[in-house]
Motif scaffolding. Structure first.
Motif, PDB file in Angstrom:
ATOM      1  N   LEU A   1       5.983  -4.111  -1.971  1.00 36.23           N
ATOM      2  CA  LEU A   1       6.091  -5.191  -0.994  1.00 36.23           C
ATOM      3  C   LEU A   1       5.110  -4.938   0.156  1.00 36.23           C
ATOM      4  CD1 LEU A   1       7.881  -7.646  -0.967  1.00 36.23           C
ATOM      5  CD2 LEU A   1       9.414  -6.478   0.610  1.00 36.23           C
ATOM      6  N   ARG A   2       5.089  -3.698   0.615  1.00 39.22           N
ATOM      7  CA  ARG A   2       4.207  -3.316   1.711  1.00 39.22           C
ATOM      8  C   ARG A   2       2.749  -3.599   1.354  1.00 39.22           C
ATOM      9  NH1 ARG A   2       5.563  -0.328   6.402  1.00 39.22           N
ATOM     10  NH2 ARG A   2       3.647  -0.168   7.603  1.00 39.22           N
ATOM     11  N   ARG A   3       2.398  -3.243   0.087  1.00 42.25           N
ATOM     12  CA  ARG A   3       1.007  -3.416  -0.338  1.00 42.25           C
ATOM     13  C   ARG A   3       0.653  -4.901  -0.414  1.00 42.25           C
ATOM     14  NH1 ARG A   3       1.007  -0.144  -5.091  1.00 42.25           N
ATOM     15  NH2 ARG A   3       0.562  -1.992  -6.323  1.00 42.25           N
ATOM     16  N   VAL A   4       1.591  -5.690  -0.945  1.00 41.59           N
ATOM     17  CA  VAL A   4       1.351  -7.131  -1.065  1.00 41.59           C
ATOM     18  C   VAL A   4       1.172  -7.746   0.326  1.00 41.59           C
ATOM     19  CG1 VAL A   4       2.439  -9.324  -1.724  1.00 41.59           C
ATOM     20  CG2 VAL A   4       2.530  -7.372  -3.286  1.00 41.59           C
ATOM     21  N   ASN A   5       2.021  -7.343   1.263  1.00 42.81           N
ATOM     22  CA  ASN A   5       1.924  -7.859   2.631  1.00 42.81           C
ATOM     23  C   ASN A   5       0.601  -7.465   3.296  1.00 42.81           C
ATOM     24  OD1 ASN A   5       4.447  -8.869   2.250  1.00 42.81           O
ATOM     25  ND2 ASN A   5       5.513  -7.277   3.423  1.00 42.81           N
ATOM     26  N   THR A   6       0.207  -6.209   3.085  1.00 48.26           N
ATOM     27  CA  THR A   6      -1.047  -5.725   3.667  1.00 48.26           C
ATOM     28  C   THR A   6      -2.233  -6.516   3.114  1.00 48.26           C
ATOM     29  OG1 THR A   6      -0.076  -3.522   3.844  1.00 48.26           O
ATOM     30  CG2 THR A   6      -2.468  -3.663   4.030  1.00 48.26           C
TER      31      THR A   6
ATOM     32  N   GLY B   1       2.965 -16.336   5.530  1.00 42.81           N
ATOM     33  CA  GLY B   1       4.382 -16.583   5.266  1.00 42.81           C
ATOM     34  C   GLY B   1       5.251 -15.390   5.626  1.00 42.81           C
ATOM     35  N   LEU B   2       4.682 -14.427   6.350  1.00 47.71           N
ATOM     36  CA  LEU B   2       5.442 -13.220   6.717  1.00 47.71           C
ATOM     37  C   LEU B   2       6.045 -13.386   8.109  1.00 47.71           C
ATOM     38  CD1 LEU B   2       2.822 -10.567   5.499  1.00 47.71           C
ATOM     39  CD2 LEU B   2       4.879 -11.334   4.293  1.00 47.71           C
ATOM     40  N   SER B   3       7.090 -12.627   8.383  1.00 46.79           N
ATOM     41  CA  SER B   3       7.713 -12.663   9.711  1.00 46.79           C
ATOM     42  C   SER B   3       6.786 -11.989  10.734  1.00 46.79           C
ATOM     43  CB  SER B   3       9.044 -11.921   9.673  1.00 46.79           C
ATOM     44  OG  SER B   3       8.790 -10.524   9.578  1.00 46.79           O
TER      45      SER B   3
END
Lengths: 365, 365
Positions: A12-17, A40-42
């Motif tokens: 998840l972290r990698r996708v967000n980054t 689309g992230l908080s």
């Protein structure tokens, strides 16, 4: 199929980054709010990602925009100068190094000449000196170069070794990718010069909007690169486009005939001025070029033929007869365009290839 | 990016149906339990999907397996005979129709001859009669044929129209795809014969494990098909592989020279028996073939060259000199293999192309 666990924190972290980095690169200077909207992230997640990217040196907070009312929005930008990539055209007579930042913007070039008779150690030493001079001239610390690509005539295999060179003395067997990597202590790549020039034209030049392209690198020697469905087509051993090896198409001499008695540029200038002998020479050259090119056009049926390399400076005086002969030799007249980057396209294609590596392996995009 | 709403019932239904259908086609006769395990769907969902597929006639419940203890498990199978596809090779001298079920299994073939001088209406009438005879012989209702592909020499454009034929009289301009569709009142497609033969060999023949392939259709005329990265490469106007148009490579005559005085098969038979004149003729033919083939090999640098078409019956007596000349003309000797399907490959490739349509547009796979 790889199992995807949506709850996996590292994934998840990698996708967000990746999503944040991609948005930052595209947007330039951007506010936190806008980054949140795009990805689309908080807000909290975006802040955490930006902090991590800041620690890596890839993202920097910009001064707030004074124009708005109320509390100024925090703004961030991708640090395109966090790293650099280098493309080096190791030619028969010239070396050209091009340094670019992580956005692919060229920040320096450096040019040198080399003798066509130079043996491999001399040519490589000249290439290394030119590469380092380019980096130093830009004021970029050498450790900030993250990948280097060297381009050269001949067949370069998947590992970046020159598996066949019929032009440069002592060049067959040179492990060019490894050597180029050692110049700056970073990953090194090597590729056929026409293939790199093709990539440059597809990236930012004449072939941007075409999917299937035959690129002709026309200089002291003629080579070709082939793009299929928007991707460089190398072939099993990197030999795709080497139609010049077929004696029946008569590319063996390249522009040799044209340059036997005079510099090719001079012949083109004279032809443009209407000199009948020069016009005849250019016409013969165009016919010779057209036979090999038509073999490639008939094989691939491309959207576009791009003419690049040193001789592309000749422009219409070469293009007009070339088009006429291609019309004559091919079943359907292909579209023919001049290259945008001329003899700088090989080094620029090297930049593109090195950037591909950095985007994939370093930035994780 | 298209927005995906996981709660969308129609999308979810479609995804579930596809997963179940794919599993059924692969597994043959399968139990409800196993289908649930493969697709990850609940028993209830699988039952609902199977009911819907049963109503469409695509799935049938099989008698329970008597071997097991307790209540026998319900078993289902994909009805491969729910529909059929037809490939028709409309050649210079022969028509060959091949009918296959939805698993691509051939259920009937029908062959006819046609004069090389026949004009388009006669050739089309012969093709239609052969196509219908093939379907009728299999006992398949004509309405159960869901797609037809016709293969022919010459250049076929994206819409399935023959845009150039230099061999068949009156053939340029024929809207072959539409005509073939009308034979059986279903979607019709048309494609160059060498391209279809290439697809057949990549599907189930000599080129199954290769990604980049040059296929040579060697018969009364020589054509070529090119596979790049596992996909048929057609080129902008469907002209990829038409190297024979280049006079310099000398394919214009095809095997004409070989067949001037005798049937090509006879010459090959005589050559195999050691007849010196026949051996010379085959050698000349192999050299001629090798020049054009080497232009394609040098352009594409394939994993494999496949020799198909009528002349591939000659086998080693043609392949041995062809390999020798290709080694001589190319920078690196390509691998050369005989086609698996010989002169049946064009019709079989037509089956494959029609099946692609049915899988995508009808079965929704």
């Amino acid at each position: 199929m790889a199992e995807i666990r949506p709850g996996d924190p590292s994934l998840l972290r990698r996708v967000n980054t990746q999503a944040t980095l991609r948005a930052l690169r595209r947007e330039g200077v951007t506010t936190l709010t806008r980054l949140g909207r795009i990805t689309g992230l908080s807000r909290q997640t975006v802040e955490a990602v930006l902090e991590e990217l800041g620690e890596r040196g890839w993202v920097q907070e910009s001064p707030p925009d004074g124009g708005a009312m109320g509390r100024p929005a925090r703004r961030f930008r991708f640090r395109a100068d966090a790293g650099h990539v280098l493309g080096v055209d190791v030619g028969a007579n010239k070396i050209l190094a091009t340094l670019a930042d992580l956005n692919g913007e060229v920040v320096a070039t450096e040019r040198a000449t080399v003798s066509g008779d130079a043996l491999a150690p001399e040519r490589l030493e000249r290439a290394e000196r030119t590469a380092l001079a380019c980096v130093d001239r830009a004021g970029v610390p050498r450790t900030r170069v993250w990948a280097v690509t060297a381009g050269t005539s001949g067949i370069v295999d998947r590992s970046g070794r020159v598996s066949l060179s019929t032009v440069l003395p002592g060049w067959t067997g040179v492990d060019l990718a490894s050597i180029a990597g050692r110049w700056l202590g970073c990953p090194g790549f090597a590729e056929n010069d026409a293939n790199l020039a093709m990539l440059a034209e597809h990236w930012r030049g004449s072939a941007q909007h075409a999917a299937d392209v035959v690129y002709l690198l026309v200089g002291h020697r003629t080579g070709a690169g082939i793009l299929i469905a928007g991707r460089l087509h190398r072939g099993r051993g990197g030999g795709a486009g080497e139609i010049g090896a077929l004696r029946q198409v008569g590319w063996e001499d390249g522009s040799a005939e044209l340059t036997k008695d005079a510099d090719a540029d001079q012949v083109f200038v004279a032809a443009r001025a209407g000199d009948p002998e020069a016009l005849k020479a250019v016409d013969r050259f165009a016919w010779n070029l057209a036979i090999g090119a038509s073999a490639l056009v008939l094989a691939v049926d491309p959207d576009l033929v791009v003419v690049g390399g040193g001789c592309s400076r000749a422009g219409d005086v070469l293009l007009v007869p070339l088009r006429r002969y291609l019309d004559e030799l091919c079943l359907r007249a292909p579209e023919v365009a001049l290259s945008t980057f001329g003899d700088e396209s090989v080094a620029l294609g090297g930049v593109r290839l090195a950037l591909d590596h950095v985007e994939r392996e370093v930035l994780g995009l």
